[in-house]
Design a protein around this motif. Structure first.
Motif, short mmCIF file in Angstrom:
data_model
loop_
_atom_site.label_atom_id
_atom_site.label_comp_id
_atom_site.label_asym_id
_atom_site.label_seq_id
_atom_site.Cartn_x
_atom_site.Cartn_y
_atom_site.Cartn_z
N SER A 35 -4.24 1.44 1.41
CA SER A 35 -4.09 0.34 0.48
C SER A 35 -5.46 -0.20 0.09
O SER A 35 -6.39 -0.21 0.91
CB SER A 35 -3.27 -0.77 1.12
N GLN A 36 -5.60 -0.68 -1.14
CA GLN A 36 -6.85 -1.30 -1.58
C GLN A 36 -7.13 -2.57 -0.78
O GLN A 36 -8.27 -2.99 -0.64
CB GLN A 36 -6.79 -1.62 -3.06
N LEU A 37 -6.09 -3.20 -0.26
CA LEU A 37 -6.24 -4.43 0.51
C LEU A 37 -6.41 -4.16 1.99
O LEU A 37 -6.48 -5.08 2.79
CB LEU A 37 -5.04 -5.34 0.27
N GLY A 38 -6.45 -2.90 2.37
CA GLY A 38 -6.54 -2.52 3.78
C GLY A 38 -5.18 -2.12 4.30
O GLY A 38 -4.15 -2.58 3.82
N GLY A 39 -5.17 -1.26 5.26
CA GLY A 39 -3.92 -0.80 5.85
C GLY A 39 -3.51 0.56 5.34
O GLY A 39 -4.05 1.09 4.37
N LEU A 40 -2.55 1.12 6.03
CA LEU A 40 -1.99 2.43 5.71
C LEU A 40 -0.55 2.23 5.27
O LEU A 40 0.23 1.56 5.93
CB LEU A 40 -2.04 3.33 6.95
N MET A 41 -0.20 2.83 4.15
CA MET A 41 1.14 2.67 3.58
C MET A 41 1.92 3.96 3.74
O MET A 41 1.38 5.05 3.56
CB MET A 41 1.04 2.33 2.10
N PHE A 42 3.20 3.83 4.10
CA PHE A 42 4.11 4.97 4.10
C PHE A 42 5.41 4.54 3.45
O PHE A 42 5.77 3.37 3.44
CB PHE A 42 4.35 5.52 5.51
N MET A 43 6.09 5.52 2.84
CA MET A 43 7.36 5.23 2.18
C MET A 43 8.47 5.28 3.22
O MET A 43 8.61 6.27 3.94
CB MET A 43 7.62 6.23 1.06
N CYS A 44 9.25 4.21 3.28
CA CYS A 44 10.37 4.14 4.22
C CYS A 44 11.64 4.60 3.51
O CYS A 44 12.06 3.97 2.54
CB CYS A 44 10.54 2.72 4.73
N PRO A 45 12.27 5.69 3.97
CA PRO A 45 13.48 6.16 3.32
C PRO A 45 14.69 5.26 3.58
O PRO A 45 15.67 5.32 2.84
CB PRO A 45 13.70 7.56 3.90
N GLY A 46 14.63 4.42 4.59
CA GLY A 46 15.73 3.50 4.87
C GLY A 46 15.71 2.30 3.93
O GLY A 46 16.72 1.89 3.39
N CYS A 47 14.54 1.73 3.73
CA CYS A 47 14.38 0.55 2.87
C CYS A 47 14.14 0.93 1.41
O CYS A 47 14.32 0.11 0.51
CB CYS A 47 13.19 -0.28 3.35
N GLU A 48 13.69 2.16 1.20
CA GLU A 48 13.35 2.67 -0.12
C GLU A 48 12.19 1.91 -0.75
O GLU A 48 12.14 1.70 -1.95
CB GLU A 48 14.58 2.71 -1.04
N TYR A 49 11.28 1.44 0.09
CA TYR A 49 10.01 0.89 -0.38
C TYR A 49 8.98 1.10 0.72
O TYR A 49 9.31 1.52 1.83
CB TYR A 49 10.09 -0.56 -0.84
#
Length: 111
Positions: A11-25
């Motif tokens: 993320s540009q704001l810091g952190g690592l993002m992954f797509m959650c298939p349960g929440c769909e975000y």
């Protein structure tokens, strides 16, 4: 944002993002050593088969704010999981349909 393997984005704001298939975000975690002042996770530095420790708990709505009034019937959400070797194990307290299941973490897509 920038890709980190097939499953993660930085993320540009810091952190690592992954797509959650349960929440769909997407969910964001901060790896230990990033200089983040909040909670951090251990990370195996593998963007194709990521592992985070300890578990990842994401709560929204009434789950974190008892005064929350859902819009259009949106229920409060709890997503609690272990991400291990590129798979996501959803724990029984999840409020989405994948509770209790383990599935592959989907590839990240910009779309």
């Amino acid at each position: 944002m920038s890709a980190l393997g097939s499953k993660l984005w930085r993320s540009q704001l810091g952190g690592l993002m992954f797509m959650c298939p349960g929440c769909e975000y997407s969910h964001v975690v901060h790896a230990a050593g990033e200089g983040w002042a909040g909670p951090t996770w251990g990370f195996n530095d593998d963007g194709d088969r990521p592992t985070f420790a300890p578990s990842v708990l994401v709560t929204t709505g009434r789950a974190v704010d008892p005064t929350f009034v859902p819009e259009d019937g949106d229920p409060p959400e709890i997503c609690h999981s272990f991400v291990t070797d590129g798979r996501i194990q959803f724990l029984g307290d999840c409020t989405h349909a994948l509770a209790g299941q383990t599935v592959e973490l989907p590839d990240w897509s910009e779309s």
